[in-house]
Design a protein around this motif. Structure first.
Motif, mmCIF file in Angstrom:
data_model
loop_
_atom_site.group_PDB
_atom_site.id
_atom_site.type_symbol
_atom_site.label_atom_id
_atom_site.label_comp_id
_atom_site.label_asym_id
_atom_site.label_seq_id
_atom_site.Cartn_x
_atom_site.Cartn_y
_atom_site.Cartn_z
ATOM 1 N N MET A 85 -29.351 27.763 23.836
ATOM 2 C CA MET A 85 -29.987 29.073 23.839
ATOM 3 C C MET A 85 -30.562 29.383 25.223
ATOM 4 N N ASN A 86 -30.174 30.497 25.771
ATOM 5 C CA ASN A 86 -30.742 30.992 27.020
ATOM 6 C C ASN A 86 -30.656 29.955 28.143
ATOM 7 N N GLN A 87 -29.623 29.128 28.119
ATOM 8 C CA GLN A 87 -29.312 28.122 29.147
ATOM 9 C C GLN A 87 -30.296 26.955 29.201
ATOM 10 N N ASN A 88 -31.494 27.128 28.652
ATOM 11 C CA ASN A 88 -32.539 26.108 28.792
ATOM 12 C C ASN A 88 -32.776 25.256 27.549
ATOM 13 N N TYR A 89 -32.509 25.810 26.376
ATOM 14 C CA TYR A 89 -32.868 25.114 25.142
ATOM 15 C C TYR A 89 -31.639 24.607 24.391
ATOM 16 N N PHE A 90 -31.713 23.347 23.973
ATOM 17 C CA PHE A 90 -30.751 22.792 23.035
ATOM 18 C C PHE A 90 -31.299 23.063 21.638
ATOM 19 N N VAL A 91 -30.464 23.613 20.767
ATOM 20 C CA VAL A 91 -30.881 23.965 19.412
ATOM 21 C C VAL A 91 -29.943 23.302 18.415
ATOM 22 N N LEU A 126 -32.119 17.044 16.011
ATOM 23 C CA LEU A 126 -32.617 16.652 17.327
ATOM 24 C C LEU A 126 -33.694 15.584 17.164
ATOM 25 N N ASP A 127 -34.366 15.594 16.037
ATOM 26 C CA ASP A 127 -35.244 14.503 15.603
ATOM 27 C C ASP A 127 -34.375 13.491 14.851
ATOM 28 N N ASN A 128 -33.915 12.384 15.456
ATOM 29 C CA ASN A 128 -34.205 12.046 16.830
ATOM 30 C C ASN A 128 -32.913 11.675 17.558
ATOM 31 N N LYS A 129 -31.859 12.446 17.299
ATOM 32 C CA LYS A 129 -30.627 12.180 18.045
ATOM 33 C C LYS A 129 -30.771 12.517 19.523
ATOM 34 N N ILE A 130 -31.744 13.367 19.862
ATOM 35 C CA ILE A 130 -31.973 13.598 21.284
ATOM 36 C C ILE A 130 -32.463 12.310 21.941
ATOM 37 N N GLY A 131 -33.183 11.482 21.187
ATOM 38 C CA GLY A 131 -33.577 10.168 21.692
ATOM 39 C C GLY A 131 -32.382 9.258 21.878
ATOM 40 N N VAL A 172 -33.193 24.458 13.027
ATOM 41 C CA VAL A 172 -33.190 25.083 14.347
ATOM 42 C C VAL A 172 -34.206 24.390 15.255
ATOM 43 N N GLU A 173 -34.229 23.079 15.221
ATOM 44 C CA GLU A 173 -35.081 22.338 16.145
ATOM 45 C C GLU A 173 -34.662 22.662 17.578
ATOM 46 N N MET A 174 -35.644 22.727 18.490
ATOM 47 C CA MET A 174 -35.374 23.119 19.873
ATOM 48 C C MET A 174 -36.035 22.158 20.850
ATOM 49 N N VAL A 175 -35.286 21.727 21.873
ATOM 50 C CA VAL A 175 -35.849 20.973 22.986
ATOM 51 C C VAL A 175 -35.405 21.606 24.292
ATOM 52 N N HIS A 176 -36.238 21.468 25.318
ATOM 53 C CA HIS A 176 -35.941 22.043 26.625
ATOM 54 C C HIS A 176 -35.113 21.060 27.446
ATOM 55 N N LYS A 177 -34.075 21.567 28.066
ATOM 56 C CA LYS A 177 -33.185 20.723 28.870
ATOM 57 C C LYS A 177 -33.950 19.961 29.940
ATOM 58 N N LYS A 178 -34.908 20.601 30.592
ATOM 59 C CA LYS A 178 -35.665 19.951 31.657
ATOM 60 C C LYS A 178 -36.464 18.764 31.123
ATOM 61 N N ASP A 179 -37.024 18.871 29.920
ATOM 62 C CA ASP A 179 -37.760 17.751 29.334
ATOM 63 C C ASP A 179 -36.845 16.551 29.100
ATOM 64 N N VAL A 180 -35.628 16.822 28.638
ATOM 65 C CA VAL A 180 -34.663 15.746 28.405
ATOM 66 C C VAL A 180 -34.330 15.050 29.719
ATOM 67 N N GLU A 181 -34.071 15.824 30.753
ATOM 68 C CA GLU A 181 -33.721 15.250 32.060
ATOM 69 C C GLU A 181 -34.869 14.433 32.637
ATOM 70 N N LEU A 182 -36.090 14.946 32.531
ATOM 71 C CA LEU A 182 -37.247 14.225 33.074
ATOM 72 C C LEU A 182 -37.536 12.949 32.278
#
Length: 361
Positions: free
Chosen positions: A173-179, A183-188, A330-340
């Protein structure tokens, strides 16, 4: 700034999308786990699984020192609990599934005959009396699969005990958010896979064994972490999970903390979090100018608690990703948070490697 520059590339996005879109409900995580293991197998040679499906990729397996870097693969879901004579299906929670979001959601029932599609039905607003308004809960939630009898339901392969998941897919979404759901907790799981990859690509000579762990059954009591900790018997654990973005509406920052998507990973404070690992992570972030946030909890409710209090005790830390709308589709995380977060864990592991006697004894 950090000496290492990291950003999520298109290949990594493809992996994340494929991983999130695969179903991995608590107790039946194997499909999602296969995607994760296949991905890390391109750069980690030694991969193991335990009896219940927790997956472990090992770098430098011959070292007597063991550090676990962990996430959990399971997502919340439902069970078929009761089938009426009219073919209506009532459900039971599998993990922290939220009844409030369910009405009008599409669902998939997993059967031995294949996937059966259905919907969480709900009476139309016209038919509900304001004086007796009922709200969604596990007692009145029901799934309709378009049949009119219990016999039809059974003939389609649906029975008590079948798992029910949501079919919602990943998007940006809007280039910045993964939706996405889960994501809880496959983003991990994505983050720890990325950390392992850049360690291999950087040619770092680890002095400890690094165990990249994707645990099962976190959503029902940290079960996978408890089992794998007894198997590996680590000295140190760094756990990734998600935490609430408290800038979302209707959340009290005085209670839930002051956490916002886009402002960096969240370093946890709790009795189970060992000061030595936490302060190393904080000092590393400050020295490398990696932005981060802080959060306090009496109990983290994450696998960090399971590792910390296992065996004879394990030096444990928790680094979380701010998340909007936890336990929804529709869980959302910011791409920058993932990278950091990837970057901070990578730099922290190097600091541990350079000061190994402080953490392994």
């Amino acid at each position: 700034m950090s000496n290492y520059s990291y950003s999520i590339n298109s290949d990594s996005i493809q992996f994340l999308e494929k991983y999130l879109n695969k179903f991995s409900p608590t107790g039946n995580e194997n499909e999602g786990q296969k995607i994760w293991m296949n991905h890390i197998s391109s750069y980690i040679e030694k991969i193991k699984t335990d009896l219940y499906g927790t997956a472990v990729g090992i770098i430098n397996p011959n070292s007597p020192y063991k550090l676990i870097l962990e996430a959990h693969v399971d997502e919340i879901s439902w069970y078929v609990n009761y089938i009426t004579e009219e073919g209506i299906i009532y459900v039971s929670r599998n993990g922290g599934a939220d009844p409030q979001i369910s009405p009008s959601k599409r669902v998939i029932i997993h059967t031995e005959k294949g996937l059966v599609h259905g919907v969480f039905g709900w009476p139309a607003i016209h038919t509900r009396k304001p004086s007796s308004e009922k709200y969604p809960n596990v007692e009145n939630l029901f799934v309709d699969i378009g049949v009119s009898s219990k016999t039809e339901v059974i003939n389609m392969g649906v029975h008590v005990g079948c798992m029910i998941t949501y079919p919602d897919k990943f998007f940006i979404m809007n280039q910045n958010y993964f939706v996405s759901r889960a994501l809880d907790n496959k983003i991990g799981g994505f983050i720890i896979a990325e950390v392992a990859k850049i360690i291999i690509e950087s040619g770092i000579n680890l002095k400890f064994g690094l165990y990249i762990v994707n645990s099962v059954q976190e959503e029902v009591g940290l079960k996978g972490a408890k089992m794998i900790s007894k198997t590996i018997q680590p000295n140190v654990s760094i756990v990734t999970d998600v935490t609430h973005d408290t800038y979302s509406p209707m959340i009290d920052k005085k209670i839930q903390g002051d956490i916002k998507c886009g402002l960096g990973p969240v370093i946890g404070y709790a009795p189970s979090i060992h000061k030595s690992i936490r302060e190393l992570m904080i000092n590393t972030a400050n020295r490398k100018k990696i932005r981060f946030q802080r959060l306090v909890s009496s109990s983290t409710g994450t696998d960090a608690d399971a590792f910390a209090y296992s065996n004879k005790g394990v030096l444990s830390a928790l680094i979380s990703i701010p998340l909007k709308y936890m336990h929804t589709t529709v869980e959302m995380v910011h791409k920058k948070d993932v990278e950091l977060t990837v970057l901070l864990i990578f730099e922290t592991l190097q600091e541990i490697n350079n000061n190994i006697n402080q953490f392994f004894y």
